[in-house]
Design an enzyme around this catalytic site. Structure first.
Site, short mmCIF file in Angstrom:
data_model
loop_
_atom_site.label_atom_id
_atom_site.label_comp_id
_atom_site.label_asym_id
_atom_site.label_seq_id
_atom_site.Cartn_x
_atom_site.Cartn_y
_atom_site.Cartn_z
N ASN A 41 -7.72 -10.81 -4.93
CA ASN A 41 -7.63 -9.49 -4.31
C ASN A 41 -8.78 -8.60 -4.77
OD1 ASN A 41 -5.72 -6.56 -4.91
ND2 ASN A 41 -6.42 -7.20 -2.92
N LEU A 58 0.84 -1.20 0.00
CA LEU A 58 0.00 0.00 0.00
C LEU A 58 0.87 1.25 0.00
CD1 LEU A 58 -2.38 -1.33 2.79
CD2 LEU A 58 -3.01 -1.08 0.38
N THR A 59 0.77 2.03 -1.06
CA THR A 59 1.57 3.25 -1.17
C THR A 59 1.21 4.22 -0.04
OG1 THR A 59 1.65 2.98 -3.56
CG2 THR A 59 2.20 5.14 -2.70
N CYS A 93 -0.84 -1.30 -10.53
CA CYS A 93 -1.12 0.04 -9.99
C CYS A 93 -1.87 0.87 -11.04
CB CYS A 93 0.17 0.74 -9.60
SG CYS A 93 -0.11 2.41 -8.95
N ARG A 149 -7.41 -2.16 1.28
CA ARG A 149 -8.19 -1.12 1.96
C ARG A 149 -8.93 -1.64 3.18
NH1 ARG A 149 -12.15 0.95 -2.27
NH2 ARG A 149 -12.01 -1.23 -2.88
N GLN A 163 8.15 -4.97 -3.27
CA GLN A 163 7.48 -4.77 -4.56
C GLN A 163 8.22 -3.72 -5.38
OE1 GLN A 163 3.65 -2.65 -5.33
NE2 GLN A 163 2.92 -4.68 -5.95
N HIS A 214 -6.16 -8.72 -9.12
CA HIS A 214 -7.18 -7.78 -8.62
C HIS A 214 -8.31 -7.76 -9.63
CE1 HIS A 214 -8.34 -4.04 -6.34
NE2 HIS A 214 -9.09 -3.92 -7.42
N ASP A 259 -11.86 -5.85 -2.50
CA ASP A 259 -13.10 -5.65 -1.72
C ASP A 259 -13.28 -6.59 -0.53
OD1 ASP A 259 -13.72 -3.65 -3.52
OD2 ASP A 259 -15.07 -4.88 -4.71
#
Length: 554
Positions: free
Chosen positions: A399, A210-211, A298, A424, A263, A367, A401
């Site tokens: 990945n 996570l950035t 990303c 998230r 990463q 994702h 939700d």
């Protein structure tokens, strides 16, 4: 003589007889006519009576039908009017109810917007984490510290990377026609990579890279909450090659992170190969890094603009060269994170994933959205499962939700994906890892959440330092995290379970003032929370979150 005189002539007799007969016939005819007339009259009467009766009946029926029709019309009109009145009353009631709800909602919104929280009400809840802190303990438990002189040599292009030179000299045609194993055997001889390490991804729960928010203190907090595997924030290959200290800080690892990956994001195979070999020599060989993950997912515009992240989905051949090159110079597993596709109408993951194993990938994270969808719409888990089912020889990590333990249970019961990655959902409630392990929803009280905030601040001061610079950095990353945590609605207050990731939480008053403070979406209140732990901010201080919530579906 007299008799003769009195006797009539036969002609006269004949005439008289004829006359009598005529009279008789006339009478008979008269009687007959009278009878006929009588019969005719009677028939006429009967016919007339019948016709009159029929006409009367028809008239009666017509009148009755007309009356019935009129009555029916009148009844329908009356019923319609009654229904209209009823509907009007119902609509008025519904409108009244709807207006009542809207009015209550607006009142609550105004109350939440205008609610002023006073720091004095909370000052006794938290001890000063800066008080009596031993500054010598700064980064005591942080691993992967690369000596500055090594990074300086890399920046000056004086660091020896022989395998990268060999790999980068391979022609495009040769790279496409060979597997990474063939490349390693033919190009890197007589010094091929030693036996490779392996990671069992089966059944693991992974914290997504996570950035900004996926920093070391946050990962450390998630380890305490039960996450299995952690990954550092996305690091840009060119910045690493240039020796940027802020970028090399992203590969640091806390000692509690027992399975840890780095990463990398980039678009240039030669640069990514050099960074991979540097990591191999400095960290991987000494078990500082357990695996490297290539970012091809990303969706951020700035990353895509430079042909990194999810942009690479447009160029599978480039992905092939990058994977084969990187894999040939490292001894740890190489994973890749992708999306369903770049454009929402052009999904490519189902055709790309089956090729990744031969290109060098040991696992793939998918994702379930495209780059264009960003974080809007819902993650397509049907698509994820379809691909996982069709590629059983390559571990697929699902990945998107995940926000409730039941979703994880459901996916593992389907037995298609190997692992689950959470992003998230972990930012909003880090205890989701506990919920998954314990298979229950945890109703976190405000005091329990306060303890989590306190721990993050302490971990931040451990990592960034307790001087002014360290406090400022800790506050900055704490506020970034708070821009996610306010979206959590306590289980005890939810009307419908479970809470959905993309459902906008409605304003609510908490079960106490502290819970209401934690639910505030006003950045000024997040600053107030930070002041509870880190003291007052300077005059003119203002905070704007780096990541804005734009994924709501309601």
């Amino acid at each position: 003589m007299e008799n003769l005189l009195n006797s009539k002539h036969p002609k006269d007799l004949k005439k008289e007889e004829l006359k009598e007969n005529e009279q008789i016939e006339f009478k008979r005819q008269k009687i007959s006519n009278e009878n006929l007339n009588q019969n005719l009259n009677e028939n006429l009467k009967e016919n007339l009576n019948e016709n009159q009766n029929e006409n009367l009946k028809e008239n009666l029926n017509e009148n009755q039908n007309e009356n019935l029709k009129e009555n029916l019309k009148e009844n329908q009109k009356e019923n319609l009017k009654e229904n209209q009145n009823l509907n009007q009353n119902l609509n008025e009631n519904e409108n009244d109810e709807e207006m009542k709800i809207k009015k209550e909602f607006m009142i609550m919104m105004d109350e939440m917007k205008n609610k002023k929280f006073n720091l004095e009400n909370f000052k006794d809840l938290v001890e000063d984490p800066l008080k009596n802190r031993d500054t010598s303990q700064h980064q005591k438990f942080v691993l992967n510290k690369i000596p500055f002189d090594k990074i300086k040599l890399l920046r000056q292009k004086k660091y020896s990377l022989p395998n990268s030179q060999k790999i980068n000299s391979i022609t495009k045609e040769k790279m496409e026609n060979q597997t990474f194993e063939e490349i390693e055997k033919t190009v890197l001889l007589p010094d091929p990579i030693r036996e490779r390490k392996k990671i069992d991804f089966k059944g693991k729960i992974i914290l997504a890279p996570l950035t900004t928010t996926g920093n070391l203190p946050f990962r450390r907090l998630c380890k305490e909450q039960g996450v299995d595997i952690t990954i550092g924030e996305m690091a840009i290959d060119k910045k690493l090659l240039q020796g940027a200290p802020s970028e090399w800080a992203l590969v640091k690892r806390h000692q509690s992170e027992d399975v840890f990956g780095v990463q990398l994001a980039g678009s240039n195979a030669p640069i990514l190969t050099k960074i991979s070999e540097f990591l191999e020599k400095e960290l991987i060989s000494s078990n500082g890094i357990d695996f490297i993950d290539l970012n091809c997912g990303c969706p951020i515009d700035l990353i895509v603009k430079h042909k990194m992240g999810s942009y690479l989905l447009n160029e599978p051949k480039r992905i092939e060269r990058i994977l084969k090159s990187m894999k040939s110079v490292i001894s740890c597993p190489l994973t890749i994170k992708i999306r369903s596709g770049f454009q929402k109408k052009n999904l490519i993951a189902h055709s790309l994933v089956p090729k990744l194993k031969n290109w060098g990938a040991d696992a793939v994270t998918l994702h379930g959205r495209t780059q264009q969808q960003r974080y809007t719409k819902l993650s397509d888990w049907d698509y994820i499962n379809e691909i996982a089912k069709n590629t059983p020889d390559l571990p697929l990590i699902g990945n998107g939700d995940i926000f409730d333990y039941t979703q994880v249970v459901e996916q593992f019961e389907l037995a298609n994906v190997s692992s689950i990655m959470i992003g998230r959902g972990a930012l909003i409630k880090p205890w989701i890892f506990r919920e998954i392990k314990e298979k229950r929803r945890i109703d976190m009280s405000s005091s329990e959440r306060l303890e989590l905030y306190k721990k993050f601040v302490e971990f931040g001061l451990d990592h960034w330092g307790a001087d002014k610079k360290g406090v400022d950095r800790t506050r900055k990353f704490f506020l970034e995290w708070l821009s996610f945590t306010y979206r959590y609605v306590p289980v005890g207050l939810l009307e419908v379970l479970p809470q959905k990731m993309n459902s906008r939480p409605q304003p609510f008053s908490g079960r106490n003032e502290l819970e209401s403070l934690f639910a505030s979406g006003d950045p000024k209140d997040w600053v107030l929370i930070s002041e509870m732990f880190l003291g007052p901010v300077g005059s003119g201080f203002k905070f704007e979150p780096k990541h804005q919530a734009k994924s709501w579906i309601n």
